[in-house]
Design a protein around this motif. Structure first.
Motif, PDB file in Angstrom:
ATOM      1  N   PRO A 115     -65.973  76.613  35.487  1.00  0.00           N
ATOM      2  CA  PRO A 115     -65.989  77.827  34.655  1.00  0.00           C
ATOM      3  C   PRO A 115     -65.608  79.051  35.476  1.00  0.00           C
ATOM      4  N   CYS A 116     -64.756  79.914  34.916  1.00  0.00           N
ATOM      5  CA  CYS A 116     -64.286  81.078  35.681  1.00  0.00           C
ATOM      6  C   CYS A 116     -64.481  82.391  34.933  1.00  0.00           C
ATOM      7  N   ASN A 117     -65.048  82.335  33.722  1.00  0.00           N
ATOM      8  CA  ASN A 117     -65.241  83.555  32.947  1.00  0.00           C
ATOM      9  C   ASN A 117     -66.394  83.355  31.982  1.00  0.00           C
ATOM     10  N   ILE A 118     -67.113  84.436  31.689  1.00  0.00           N
ATOM     11  CA  ILE A 118     -68.267  84.359  30.795  1.00  0.00           C
ATOM     12  C   ILE A 118     -68.394  85.654  30.022  1.00  0.00           C
ATOM     13  N   ILE A 119     -68.789  85.546  28.750  1.00  0.00           N
ATOM     14  CA  ILE A 119     -68.994  86.714  27.902  1.00  0.00           C
ATOM     15  C   ILE A 119     -70.170  86.447  26.970  1.00  0.00           C
ATOM     16  N   MET A 120     -70.951  87.490  26.685  1.00  0.00           N
ATOM     17  CA  MET A 120     -72.008  87.374  25.683  1.00  0.00           C
ATOM     18  C   MET A 120     -71.410  87.677  24.309  1.00  0.00           C
ATOM     19  N   THR A 121     -71.782  86.888  23.311  1.00  0.00           N
ATOM     20  CA  THR A 121     -71.256  87.114  21.970  1.00  0.00           C
ATOM     21  C   THR A 121     -71.807  88.409  21.389  1.00  0.00           C
ATOM     22  N   GLU A 122     -71.111  88.902  20.388  1.00  0.00           N
ATOM     23  CA  GLU A 122     -71.462  90.199  19.815  1.00  0.00           C
ATOM     24  C   GLU A 122     -72.861  90.211  19.212  1.00  0.00           C
ATOM     25  N   ASP A 123     -73.337  89.073  18.703  1.00  0.00           N
ATOM     26  CA  ASP A 123     -74.685  89.010  18.136  1.00  0.00           C
ATOM     27  C   ASP A 123     -75.763  88.799  19.197  1.00  0.00           C
ATOM     28  N   LYS A 124     -75.341  88.683  20.475  1.00  0.00           N
ATOM     29  CA  LYS A 124     -76.243  88.540  21.626  1.00  0.00           C
ATOM     30  C   LYS A 124     -77.097  87.272  21.569  1.00  0.00           C
ATOM     31  N   LYS A 125     -76.594  86.270  20.846  1.00  0.00           N
ATOM     32  CA  LYS A 125     -77.324  85.007  20.728  1.00  0.00           C
ATOM     33  C   LYS A 125     -76.737  83.892  21.591  1.00  0.00           C
ATOM     34  N   TYR A 126     -75.486  84.086  22.049  1.00  0.00           N
ATOM     35  CA  TYR A 126     -74.803  83.011  22.769  1.00  0.00           C
ATOM     36  C   TYR A 126     -74.009  83.581  23.951  1.00  0.00           C
ATOM     37  N   LEU A 127     -73.657  82.676  24.856  1.00  0.00           N
ATOM     38  CA  LEU A 127     -72.685  82.944  25.903  1.00  0.00           C
ATOM     39  C   LEU A 127     -71.494  82.021  25.693  1.00  0.00           C
ATOM     40  N   LEU A 128     -70.289  82.525  25.963  1.00  0.00           N
ATOM     41  CA  LEU A 128     -69.078  81.725  25.932  1.00  0.00           C
ATOM     42  C   LEU A 128     -68.516  81.657  27.339  1.00  0.00           C
ATOM     43  N   THR A 129     -68.197  80.450  27.814  1.00  0.00           N
ATOM     44  CA  THR A 129     -67.596  80.310  29.139  1.00  0.00           C
ATOM     45  C   THR A 129     -66.240  79.639  29.034  1.00  0.00           C
ATOM     46  N   ALA A 130     -65.243  80.218  29.696  1.00  0.00           N
ATOM     47  CA  ALA A 130     -63.917  79.621  29.793  1.00  0.00           C
ATOM     48  C   ALA A 130     -63.906  78.730  31.017  1.00  0.00           C
ATOM     49  N   ASN A 131     -63.642  77.443  30.811  1.00  0.00           N
ATOM     50  CA  ASN A 131     -63.759  76.451  31.877  1.00  0.00           C
ATOM     51  C   ASN A 131     -62.375  76.002  32.343  1.00  0.00           C
ATOM     52  N   TYR A 132     -61.907  76.639  33.405  1.00  0.00           N
ATOM     53  CA  TYR A 132     -60.553  76.413  33.906  1.00  0.00           C
ATOM     54  C   TYR A 132     -60.336  74.956  34.304  1.00  0.00           C
ATOM     55  N   GLY A 133     -61.317  74.372  35.000  1.00  0.00           N
ATOM     56  CA  GLY A 133     -61.139  73.037  35.560  1.00  0.00           C
ATOM     57  C   GLY A 133     -61.051  71.940  34.528  1.00  0.00           C
ATOM     58  N   SER A 134     -61.872  72.000  33.490  1.00  0.00           N
ATOM     59  CA  SER A 134     -61.911  70.921  32.496  1.00  0.00           C
ATOM     60  C   SER A 134     -61.119  71.242  31.234  1.00  0.00           C
TER      61      SER A 134
END
Length: 363
Positions: A115-134
């Motif tokens: 994983p190389c990037n992470i963001i909290m969703t607008e509703d603040k209930k989740y995190l999204l991670t962009a996973n470069y390797g997989s």
């Protein structure tokens, strides 16, 4: 009445000046090395002096982070295995605003390699991670205290996929995910139904082969999406006012006549929105573009990044200071902008940091 207006204007100017004169705080994270802290908090004063306030050894390559609530910060661990399971990790740290000390609040395997990037969703209930390797995107649910609790969804995009970043469009209520390997920008609805990410009517923007879209930034009105392309050293401008984004412009980020290998990395708009900055790894420069009212770009110039391989950079809220994380030279370099923000000038101050990967002002 005229005197009253003048007094009010002088008071407002004093308040703004006071805000600009406050000390700045920023966090740097990067790739781990033996006997070296990989997360550090610094204070920046108006003269450009950078003072280390605290440090923390997170471990396993905390290469990117995003803030949460109540002093929480979420760091992706850019690894292929974490907590003895395949996939990278998310390490949650809390920063005490009084003592400036980090404490560890949790660590979770988020199911995606590298994983190389992470963001909290607008509703603040989740995190999204962009996973470069997989070649995947993970959705991670937070508990009521804001601590990552479980992985609720994983989307895989194929062997050639290399997701790199996720950003949110508050006007169209969608997320964009850049995929460097497939030359695409995927689009997802903002509503995450029971932890499941849903595709948009237009599933993705297809870029020309070989561009390698990496990082992105939207203007304040969410009318234009700016994408920096790693593999062919360009920046692209997309009109996103309609359901289907439209490419408006693509420009080189390199100086005219430059013929060596170079790979773009990061991109940011100035707080005013009038200038766009990008980093060139190889040419080792920061490029500046002037932004027209239409969103189109005009090249303003280049400045040396102050080191080698400028992976990430950040601007403070006033647009006066810019800090660059130079990964290969292990250096954080400081720049200041002129009053308009058109010209960046290196201040001559730098601090060592092993392989910096993410820098962010927090105050």
């Amino acid at each position: 009445m005229k005197k009253l207006i003048n007094v009010l204007l002088m008071t407002l100017a004093a308040v703004i000046s006071s805000c600009d004169n406050e000390e700045k705080l920023f966090i740097v994270s990067g790739y781990s090395a033996e006997n070296q802290a990989d997360v550090k908090l610094y204070k920046l004063d108006l003269e450009g002096s950078m003072e280390l306030l605290s440090e923390f050894t997170c471990g396993e390559n905390p290469s990117f982070f995003t803030p949460g609530g109540n002093g929480l910060y979420y760091f992706v661990n850019e690894a292929d295995s974490f907590n003895n399971k395949p996939g990278g990790g998310i390490t949650t740290l809390r920063l005490d605003s009084g003592t400036n000390i980090f404490t560890k609040e949790g660590a979770l395997n988020q199911g995606g390699g590298g994983p190389c990037n992470i963001i909290m969703t607008e509703d603040k209930k989740y995190l999204l991670t962009a996973n470069y390797g997989s070649g995947s995107l993970s959705v991670v649910a937070l508990n009521d205290s804001g601590i990552p609790e479980k992985v609720t969804d994983k989307l895989f995009f194929g062997e050639k996929s290399h997701p790199h970043m996720v950003v949110f469009n508050s006007v169209r209520d969608v997320y964009y995910m850049s995929d460097l390997g497939l030359d695409r920008i995927y689009i997802f609805r903002a509503e995450i139904n029971e932890g499941i990410l849903i595709g948009y009517d237009v599933p993705f923007i297809q870029l020309e082969e070989g561009r390698g879209p990496r990082h992105m930034v939207l203007d304040k009105a969410c009318r234009n999406l700016y994408v920096i392309n790693e593999l062919n050293s360009t920046v692209s401008v997309f009109d996103i006012t309609d359901r289907s984004p439209v490419l408006k412009q693509t420009l080189s980020t390199l100086p005219e006549g430059y013929a060596e290998k170079s790979y773009c990395a990061d991109i940011h708009l100035s707080p005013s929105g009038k200038y766009l900055y990008g980093s060139n790894r190889g040419d080792n420069s920061i490029v500046t573009f002037r932004v027209a009212g239409t969103g189109l770009l005009t090249l303003e110039g280049h400045v040396s990044c102050g080191g080698d391989w400028p992976r990430n950079f950040a601007l403070d809220g006033s647009g006066k200071f810019l800090i660059v994380g130079n990964q290969r030279s292990g250096m954080i370099s400081l720049f200041t902008a002129d009053r308009k923000g058109a010209t960046m000038k290196e201040m001559g101050y730098s601090i060592p940091f092993n392989a910096p990967a993410c820098v962010r002002f927090i105050k």
